[in-house]
Every structure is written in C-alpha cells, then in structure tokens.
Design an enzyme around this catalytic site. Structure first.
Site, short mmCIF file in Angstrom:
data_model
loop_
_atom_site.label_atom_id
_atom_site.label_comp_id
_atom_site.label_asym_id
_atom_site.label_seq_id
_atom_site.Cartn_x
_atom_site.Cartn_y
_atom_site.Cartn_z
N ASP A 196 42.85 23.14 2.41
CA ASP A 196 43.92 22.30 1.88
C ASP A 196 43.79 21.98 0.39
O ASP A 196 44.67 21.36 -0.19
CB ASP A 196 44.00 20.99 2.67
N TYR A 228 36.77 22.57 -7.28
CA TYR A 228 35.40 22.79 -6.82
C TYR A 228 34.54 23.57 -7.81
O TYR A 228 33.32 23.55 -7.71
CB TYR A 228 35.40 23.49 -5.45
P1 NAD Z 1 34.14 14.41 11.92
O1 NAD Z 1 32.65 14.41 11.99
O2 NAD Z 1 34.86 13.13 11.87
O3 NAD Z 1 34.71 15.23 13.16
C1 NAD Z 1 34.23 16.42 13.60
C2 NAD Z 1 34.18 16.45 15.12
O4 NAD Z 1 33.68 17.74 15.50
C3 NAD Z 1 33.23 15.42 15.74
O5 NAD Z 1 33.90 14.64 16.70
C4 NAD Z 1 32.14 16.26 16.39
O6 NAD Z 1 31.61 15.71 17.56
C5 NAD Z 1 32.87 17.56 16.65
N1 NAD Z 1 31.98 18.71 16.82
C6 NAD Z 1 30.86 19.00 16.13
N2 NAD Z 1 30.33 20.14 16.58
C7 NAD Z 1 31.11 20.58 17.59
C8 NAD Z 1 31.07 21.71 18.45
N3 NAD Z 1 30.11 22.63 18.34
N4 NAD Z 1 32.05 21.84 19.38
C9 NAD Z 1 33.02 20.93 19.49
N5 NAD Z 1 33.11 19.84 18.70
C10 NAD Z 1 32.17 19.67 17.75
O7 NAD Z 1 34.50 15.31 10.65
P2 NAD Z 1 35.76 15.28 9.67
O8 NAD Z 1 35.36 14.67 8.39
O9 NAD Z 1 36.93 14.74 10.35
O10 NAD Z 1 35.94 16.82 9.36
C11 NAD Z 1 36.16 17.79 10.34
C12 NAD Z 1 36.09 19.17 9.72
O11 NAD Z 1 37.25 19.46 8.95
C13 NAD Z 1 34.93 19.38 8.77
O12 NAD Z 1 34.41 20.69 8.94
C14 NAD Z 1 35.55 19.25 7.43
O13 NAD Z 1 34.77 19.84 6.44
C15 NAD Z 1 36.84 19.94 7.68
N6 NAD Z 1 37.93 19.77 6.73
C16 NAD Z 1 38.40 20.88 6.15
C17 NAD Z 1 39.44 20.83 5.28
C18 NAD Z 1 39.90 22.10 4.62
O14 NAD Z 1 40.66 22.08 3.71
N7 NAD Z 1 39.43 23.27 5.04
C19 NAD Z 1 40.03 19.61 4.98
C20 NAD Z 1 39.54 18.46 5.60
C21 NAD Z 1 38.48 18.56 6.48
C1 G6P Z 2 39.11 18.96 0.36
C2 G6P Z 2 38.60 20.28 0.78
C3 G6P Z 2 38.06 20.20 2.17
C4 G6P Z 2 37.01 19.13 2.28
C5 G6P Z 2 37.56 17.82 1.80
C6 G6P Z 2 36.42 16.83 1.69
O1 G6P Z 2 40.25 18.64 1.08
O2 G6P Z 2 39.55 21.29 0.71
O3 G6P Z 2 37.54 21.46 2.49
O4 G6P Z 2 36.58 18.99 3.60
O5 G6P Z 2 38.14 17.94 0.54
O6 G6P Z 2 36.93 15.58 1.66
P1 G6P Z 2 36.03 14.31 1.97
O7 G6P Z 2 37.02 13.22 1.87
O8 G6P Z 2 35.47 14.47 3.36
O9 G6P Z 2 34.97 14.29 0.93
MN MN Z 3 38.66 23.12 1.73
#
Ligand code: NAD
Ligand code: G6P
Ligand code: MN
Length: 443
Positions: A171, A266
């Site tokens: 995102d 980043y």
């Molecule tokens: P969070 O810790 O609040 O939630 C993650 C959940 O995943 C937890 O409930 C955990 O128990 C579960 N989990 C962990 N390992 C697991 C497995 N093997 N099987 C099933 N469930 C499992 O984390 P968050 O801050 O809400 O972030 C979630 C993910 O989304 C992270 O990887 C974060 O980096 C990612 N994220 C990515 C983007 C992007 O742009 N790509 C943006 C925002 C968040």
């Molecule tokens: C951006 C990135 C994500 C990352 C997030 C971290 O949205 O694209 O990949 O997970 O920032 O945000 P946070 O609020 O968890 O530092």
């Molecule tokens: Mn990202």
C-alpha cells in the site's frame, strides 16, 4: 443473479481486520460478499477481533454469513479470495527486529535491513502454509497477500510455489500516489497514470500523467524539492504519527539524490542509514509506538463492542487506505483490467535487470491474473542499488530453503544498511537466538 464471493481473512486477529471488514461492507455494490471467515493461529487474539466483528456484521449486514476458526479445513473450504495479512511472531518479535540491529547502530526497521531479513525468515513458512491450505481446500481461489516483508515473501513464493494463484501487493505506493494527486489538485490517484520500477519498498516513479496525457512530473517535483511528501499529508487514518510525518519530509533528501525520479519513502533507510540511526531511540521503536497506539485502540474498541453488545458508535472506520485490496479482488472477479502496481517476476519488464527478480511494476489485472507493463531500461543508479538489494532478498530465501547460516550472513552483510561482515555476524547471531522458535535451524 450476480455472483457473490466468499472471503477468508488470514490473520483474523490483525489490527487491520476491522477496517478491512468495514471496507468490504462499503463496497458491496461492486464486490458483493456472501461469506466472511477469519483464520488465525492465535485463537485468543483472533477471538476478540472476531466477536466484535460478528456483532458489527449482524447489525450492518446480517445477510453475510460469518465465522472464525483456527481450523484450516473450515477456514479455507468454499473460498474465492484469501486476504492474507499475518505477522508471524506478533509485535513482540517486530520489537526485536528493530532493537537488535539498533544496538549495533544499524537501521532497525520492520521490512528493511537486518530486521526485515529476520521478519522474512519468520514469514516465509507462515505464508506458504496458508497458500497450501487454500490450494488444498479451494483450488480455484486467489490469495491477495500483503503480509510483510512482501519482497522476501514474494521471492519465496516464486521459488517454492511458482504456479500458485497469489498476488503480492503493497500500500505504500498507493498512499504516496494519493499525496502526489493531492499536490497537483486531483481528487484521487485514480486520475493519474504512472510509470514505476523497483523492488517492494525500494522503487521510483519515472512517469506520472493525468488522464489527458499531461505530464504531472514537473509540478510534483517542485513539491518534492521543497518539502518531500510533507506538503500533501493525506486524510486517511494510517501513517499519521510523528515518525511517519518525518519519513514523508525526509523524502525531500531522497529525492535530491536523483531529481529525475520520485522515490518511495522506504529508500531513506538505504540511502540515509546514518541519519535514521541518529534519529532512532534504541529503547522505543516503531513497534512500541504501534503497541501503545494502534494495537491498544483496536483491541480496546473490540472489547468495548463485545461488552456493550453493539457496534453502533464503535469508532471503527472503513480503512479507506486499503481500498486497493477491493480494487484488486474486483479486477480478478470482474475482469476490470485495472492498472495496479504488483510485485511480480520481472521477465524482461525492466529490460536491463535480472529476469528472475521479483519487481514492483504496473500491471493490468483481470480474471486470469496480471500482464506486465514494460518499463524499459533503468538508469545505472537505480540498477546498481536494486541489484544489491535483490541479492539480499534472494540470499535470504535461499538461506531459508537450505537452512544456510552462510547465506544469511551474506544476505545481512550485503544489505546497504550494514557496515561490515563483522557487524553482520554479531547481529545475525543475536537474531538467531531471538528467533529460535520461528526460523529453520541454520547450519
Ligand atoms: P498483527 O500482529 O496485529 O496481526 C497479525 C495476525 O497474524 C495476528 O493475529 C497473528 O496471530 C496472526 N498470525 C501470525 N502468524 C500466523 C500464521 N502462521 N497463521 C495464521 N495467522 C498468523 O499485525 P498487523 O500490524 O495488523 O499487520 C499484519 C500484516 O500486514 C503484517 O505482515 C504487516 O506487515 C502487513 N501490512 C502490510 C501492508 C502492505 O502494504 N503490504 C500494509 C499494512 C500491513
Ligand atoms: C506501509 C507499508 C507496509 C507497512 C506499514 C507499516 O503501509 O507499505 O508494508 O506494513 O507501512 O506501518 P506501521 O504503522 O505498522 O509502522
Ligand atoms: Mn508495504
């Protein structure tokens, strides 16, 4: 009758889950849903989020069937889309990813440098496991993955599950494009068409036009030169804290290094690591900020809903920031042929770069997946940086597959954030100890 879809949210206990559920409800007209299921491997964490969402869904969309489970068969049977956002090791491990490198005056970041490598070594197994469940129980389903570190996860799925129906997406470019649209007075990034190349969390825009074909780069560059992205902080509820505002402002210095392109935020971790370390607190990192704010707020609101038995006035808002996930699901479901940035095997789209690299580029998305939009040859500066970084990502995945200490040491040493092989080894040895419950054993 119009087809309705069944969606499983993997990582049901994520802080992003309630916002995604509300977002899905907001887009019922274009992406109608018949069933939502949550899956997580942490029953207790998921239950809090799930019980709150259950109340909310009953009030706002009683026609949608809802369930939550830790059982893979229940979670992944009769599913059209899996939205995957897991965090293996939770924030407790993110904190270690950030604090261990910082002890050695190396960037401590969730997805960049040694912290990102450590997180990658945890995520690969988790995401592959969910992909396998999906394919076993719903072979026609698509996984939309945004679990981090997306670059390493994407390379791992390319190596280990090359034929799987998984799309990796981030995102950050979306958020930055919203800011750029804002700078030039457009109401949405969707009024722009962009050229972009790079790796995930490691890329550059080289072309930005409006729908009439007018070049928007000169106007955006003026803003970048003056204030980075700080001129155009957007109105979403993500990325609003002080540390993010500083990152948006720092993009001014990143931009100055190559004023022909607009950089992803980043890149600051690779190009200004000394500045980043100087501006980091070794005892309080982003993980602490998130645990003290987002995690407390989300879980507090969930408990509140459960206690009151209603989600009216619950304070949750649709995560507008995550609309791209609905766009992506819609593109596949309805063959919309929308242009989106995805993380895909290069195969020549960036002409002078490794064909096997997972690159972030614009693609056209439809029912049969994506088609790449060729970005041509890239300049030496970006090519050099990307070759080093893609090698870090590939070596990390090889280390995971082979259980190789040597390759992981090479990966950390090669990261532009790390000053020497000696420091790399010290950090690696501490990371191994911290990750012994999650990483494969390294020999
Ligand atoms: P969070 O810790 O609040 O939630 C993650 C959940 O995943 C937890 O409930 C955990 O128990 C579960 N989990 C962990 N390992 C697991 C497995 N093997 N099987 C099933 N469930 C499992 O984390 P968050 O801050 O809400 O972030 C979630 C993910 O989304 C992270 O990887 C974060 O980096 C990612 N994220 C990515 C983007 C992007 O742009 N790509 C943006 C925002 C968040
Ligand atoms: C951006 C990135 C994500 C990352 C997030 C971290 O949205 O694209 O990949 O997970 O920032 O945000 P946070 O609020 O968890 O530092
Ligand atoms: Mn990202």
């Amino acid at each position: 009758m119009e087809k309705k879809y069944s969606v499983t949210v993997a990582g049901g206990g994520s802080t992003f889950t309630p916002g995604i559920v509300l977002l899905l409800l907001d887009h019922q007209d274009r992406f109608p849903i018949r069933k939502i299921k949550f899956y997580d491997n942490n029953a207790e964490r998921q239950e809090t989020v799930a019980k709150a969402c259950e109340i909310l869904l009953k009030e706002r969309a009683p026609e949608i069937e809802f369930g939550y489970t830790t059982d893979p068969e229940t979670a992944f049977t009769d599913v059209d889309f899996v939205m995957c956002h897991i965090r293996v090791g939770l924030y407790a491990m993110r904190e270690k990813d950030e604090k261990i490198p910082l002890k050695y005056n190396v960037v401590g970041q969730e997805t960049c440098g040694p912290g990102g490598i450590a997180y990658g070594m945890r995520s690969i197994g988790g995401v592959i496991e969910i992909l396998d469940y999906m394919e076993k129980y719903s072979p026609n389903a698509w996984m939309l993955n945004y679990s981090n570190p997306a670059a390493i996860v994407a390379e791992a799925t390319r190596r280990l599950r090359p034929n799987s129906k998984i799309l990796n997406i981030c995102d950050m470019p979306i958020d930055l494009e919203e800011k750029m649209a804002n700078m030039v007075g457009l109401s949405s990034r969707k009024e722009m068409s962009v050229g972009y190349y790079g790796l995930n969390h490691f890329g550059w825009w080289h072309k930005i036009e409006d729908k009439q074909g007018n070049d928007l780069m000169p106007a955006i560059k003026e803003h970048m030169a003056a204030n980075g992205y700080a001129d155009a902080l957007s109105n979403t509820n993500q990325h609003v804290e002080q540390s993010w505002i500083e990152t948006f402002a720092k993009a001014k210095d990143v931009y100055a290094l190559d004023p022909d392109t607009i950089p992803n935020t980043y890149l600051k971790y690779y190009l200004f690591p000394d500045y980043v370390v100087e501006h980091s607190r070794k005892d309080y990192t982003r993980a602490n900020e998130v645990m003290d704010h987002r995690e407390k707020i989300v879980f507090g609101a969930c408990r509140d809903i459960i206690e009151k038995g209603t989600a009216v006035d619950c304070g949750f808002e649709a995560d507008a920031h995550a609309e791209y996930i609905v766009d992506l699901a819609c593109a596949i479901a309805k063959n919309t042929k929308e242009r989106m940035l995805l993380i895909v095997p290069n195969e020549g789209a960036i002409e002078n770069f490794d064909r096997t690299a997972m690159v972030e580029i614009p693609c056209i998305v439809g029912s049969n997946g994506y088609e790449r939009i060729v970005q041509g040859a890239i300049p030496q500066f970006q090519k050099g940086l990307m070759e080093q970084q893609v090698s870090v990502e590939k070596l990390t995945v090889e280390a995971w597959i082979e259980g190789s200490y040597q390759k992981l040491w090479q990966a950390i040493t090669m990261s532009k954030t790390v000053p020497s092989a000696k420091v790399a080894k010290q950090i690696l040895d501490e990371l191994i100890e911290a990750n012994k419950d999650f990483w494969p054993e390294l020999k």
